[in-house]
Design a protein around this motif. Structure first.
Motif, PDB file in Angstrom:
ATOM      1  N   VAL A 144     -70.523  66.243 -17.042  1.00  0.00           N
ATOM      2  CA  VAL A 144     -70.716  66.288 -15.914  1.00  0.00           C
ATOM      3  C   VAL A 144     -70.069  67.225 -15.029  1.00  0.00           C
ATOM      4  CG1 VAL A 144     -71.391  64.063 -16.282  1.00  0.00           C
ATOM      5  CG2 VAL A 144     -68.905  64.537 -15.173  1.00  0.00           C
ATOM      6  N   SER A 145     -70.747  67.518 -14.358  1.00  0.00           N
ATOM      7  CA  SER A 145     -69.385  69.021 -13.312  1.00  0.00           C
ATOM      8  C   SER A 145     -68.118  68.371 -12.900  1.00  0.00           C
ATOM      9  CB  SER A 145     -70.822  68.666 -11.607  1.00  0.00           C
ATOM     10  OG  SER A 145     -70.537  67.715 -11.044  1.00  0.00           O
ATOM     11  N   PRO A 146     -67.510  69.188 -12.543  1.00  0.00           N
ATOM     12  CA  PRO A 146     -65.713  69.351 -12.513  1.00  0.00           C
ATOM     13  C   PRO A 146     -65.699  68.268 -11.161  1.00  0.00           C
ATOM     14  CG  PRO A 146     -66.621  71.338 -12.860  1.00  0.00           C
ATOM     15  CD  PRO A 146     -67.718  70.566 -12.970  1.00  0.00           C
ATOM     16  N   GLU A 147     -67.135  68.446 -10.005  1.00  0.00           N
ATOM     17  CA  GLU A 147     -66.801  67.090  -8.956  1.00  0.00           C
ATOM     18  C   GLU A 147     -67.060  65.837  -9.206  1.00  0.00           C
ATOM     19  OE1 GLU A 147     -67.714  71.314  -8.293  1.00  0.00           O
ATOM     20  OE2 GLU A 147     -68.693  69.969  -9.129  1.00  0.00           O
ATOM     21  N   ILE A 148     -67.605  65.771 -10.133  1.00  0.00           N
ATOM     22  CA  ILE A 148     -68.094  64.479 -10.625  1.00  0.00           C
ATOM     23  C   ILE A 148     -66.687  63.362 -11.596  1.00  0.00           C
ATOM     24  CG2 ILE A 148     -69.565  62.477 -11.980  1.00  0.00           C
ATOM     25  CD1 ILE A 148     -71.589  64.408 -11.310  1.00  0.00           C
ATOM     26  N   LYS A 149     -66.399  64.250 -12.012  1.00  0.00           N
ATOM     27  CA  LYS A 149     -64.960  64.073 -13.088  1.00  0.00           C
ATOM     28  C   LYS A 149     -63.695  64.024 -11.957  1.00  0.00           C
ATOM     29  CE  LYS A 149     -65.765  66.271 -17.714  1.00  0.00           C
ATOM     30  NZ  LYS A 149     -65.582  67.744 -18.305  1.00  0.00           N
ATOM     31  N   GLU A 150     -63.766  64.627 -10.615  1.00  0.00           N
ATOM     32  CA  GLU A 150     -63.140  64.815 -10.173  1.00  0.00           C
ATOM     33  C   GLU A 150     -62.999  63.171  -9.079  1.00  0.00           C
ATOM     34  OE1 GLU A 150     -62.252  67.426  -7.059  1.00  0.00           O
ATOM     35  OE2 GLU A 150     -61.640  69.570  -8.828  1.00  0.00           O
ATOM     36  N   GLU A 151     -64.016  62.603  -8.690  1.00  0.00           N
ATOM     37  CA  GLU A 151     -64.058  61.548  -8.295  1.00  0.00           C
ATOM     38  C   GLU A 151     -64.219  60.281  -9.267  1.00  0.00           C
ATOM     39  OE1 GLU A 151     -65.952  58.612  -5.207  1.00  0.00           O
ATOM     40  OE2 GLU A 151     -65.207  61.107  -5.428  1.00  0.00           O
ATOM     41  N   PHE A 152     -63.960  60.448 -10.531  1.00  0.00           N
ATOM     42  CA  PHE A 152     -64.360  59.319 -11.412  1.00  0.00           C
ATOM     43  C   PHE A 152     -62.676  59.152 -11.598  1.00  0.00           C
ATOM     44  CE2 PHE A 152     -62.348  57.885 -15.723  1.00  0.00           C
ATOM     45  CZ  PHE A 152     -63.428  56.760 -15.694  1.00  0.00           C
ATOM     46  N   VAL A 153     -61.573  59.929 -11.531  1.00  0.00           N
ATOM     47  CA  VAL A 153     -60.344  60.144 -11.308  1.00  0.00           C
ATOM     48  C   VAL A 153     -59.174  59.596 -10.523  1.00  0.00           C
ATOM     49  CG1 VAL A 153     -57.706  61.388 -11.876  1.00  0.00           C
ATOM     50  CG2 VAL A 153     -59.809  61.963 -13.631  1.00  0.00           C
ATOM     51  N   LYS A 154     -60.253  60.176  -8.875  1.00  0.00           N
ATOM     52  CA  LYS A 154     -60.066  59.982  -7.658  1.00  0.00           C
ATOM     53  C   LYS A 154     -60.392  57.641  -7.918  1.00  0.00           C
ATOM     54  CE  LYS A 154     -60.724  63.469  -4.558  1.00  0.00           C
ATOM     55  NZ  LYS A 154     -61.209  63.613  -3.906  1.00  0.00           N
ATOM     56  N   ILE A 155     -61.272  57.508  -8.284  1.00  0.00           N
ATOM     57  CA  ILE A 155     -61.560  55.713  -8.706  1.00  0.00           C
ATOM     58  C   ILE A 155     -61.175  55.066  -9.734  1.00  0.00           C
ATOM     59  CG2 ILE A 155     -63.234  54.143  -9.636  1.00  0.00           C
ATOM     60  CD1 ILE A 155     -65.094  56.044  -8.703  1.00  0.00           C
ATOM     61  N   VAL A 156     -59.841  56.127 -10.287  1.00  0.00           N
ATOM     62  CA  VAL A 156     -59.432  54.312 -11.658  1.00  0.00           C
ATOM     63  C   VAL A 156     -57.554  54.550 -10.482  1.00  0.00           C
ATOM     64  CG1 VAL A 156     -61.031  55.431 -13.387  1.00  0.00           C
ATOM     65  CG2 VAL A 156     -59.272  57.029 -12.415  1.00  0.00           C
ATOM     66  N   GLN A 157     -57.475  56.476  -9.893  1.00  0.00           N
ATOM     67  CA  GLN A 157     -56.197  55.399 -10.338  1.00  0.00           C
ATOM     68  C   GLN A 157     -56.109  54.942  -8.593  1.00  0.00           C
ATOM     69  OE1 GLN A 157     -56.065  60.506  -8.860  1.00  0.00           O
ATOM     70  NE2 GLN A 157     -54.570  60.580 -10.515  1.00  0.00           N
TER      71      GLN A 157
END
Length: 186
Positions: A144-157
């Motif tokens: 997936v795009s880096p933006e989607i990856k960043e969003e997932f990281v924010k959610i789990v953090q």
């Protein structure tokens, strides 16, 4: 006592559905979940569960919604440099479900992540020795795009997972050689 703990966990996880705005949760059509998926991320507050040879280090292949309101999924895992197919049947009830494993009782829900191209599986494990939470991020494509990856990281953090406990599975071998052939190695 185990039944009481399981019920409490199920209630807590399902109750979070209403108050948790950091994970996109909607009443989605469960049949839309059917098809091929790729594991993109694993995240847990107990990292050894998702590290190499960890009991929760699995890679999704396919998920099917069955007519009897249950899910069938095929996962793969790597043990001692060999890959194995792990079929799983799971009774579902809306977004919450439960099962029993060697790690204790698991309560999980599946949430859409913006659209039907991405989903998040959120699991809470109620092991008597060391309970933990686990997030798995799946996509319809291998990356997936880096933006989607960043969003997932924010959610789990936001849910208490530190960045060091988030594994980007797109950077490792995800058992693609078994994908779709339905045959596990001996």
């Amino acid at each position: 006592m185990k039944l009481l703990l399981l019920c409490l966990g199920l209630i807590l996880v399902c109750a979070q559905q209403e108050e948790n705005s950091d994970v996109a949760i909607r009443n989605f059509d469960i049949s839309k979940i059917s098809g091929e998926w790729y594991s993109i991320f694993l995240a847990s507050d107990v990292k050894e569960k998702i590290e190499e040879n960890g009991s929760m280090r699995v890679f999704v292949d396919v998920i099917r919604a069955l007519d009897n309101s249950s899910l069938y999924a095929e996962y793969q895992t790597k043990i001692s440099k060999e890959f194995y197919l792990l079929p799983m049947d799971q009774r579902s009830s809306e977004l919450c479900s439960f099962s029993s494993t060697d790690d204790g009782y698991n309560v999980f829900r599946i949430s859409e992540f913006e659209n039907d191209e991405h989903i998040i599986l959120y699991l809470v494990n109620f092991d008597k020795d060391r309970p933990f939470q686990l997030f798995e991020f799946y996509a319809r494509e291998p990356d997936v795009s880096p933006e989607i990856k960043e969003e997932f990281v924010k959610i789990v953090q936001k849910r208490g997972i530190v960045k060091e406990n988030i594994i980007d599975l797109t950077k490792i071998d995800r058992c693609f050689q078994l994908r779709g052939n339905g045959v596990a190695q001996a």
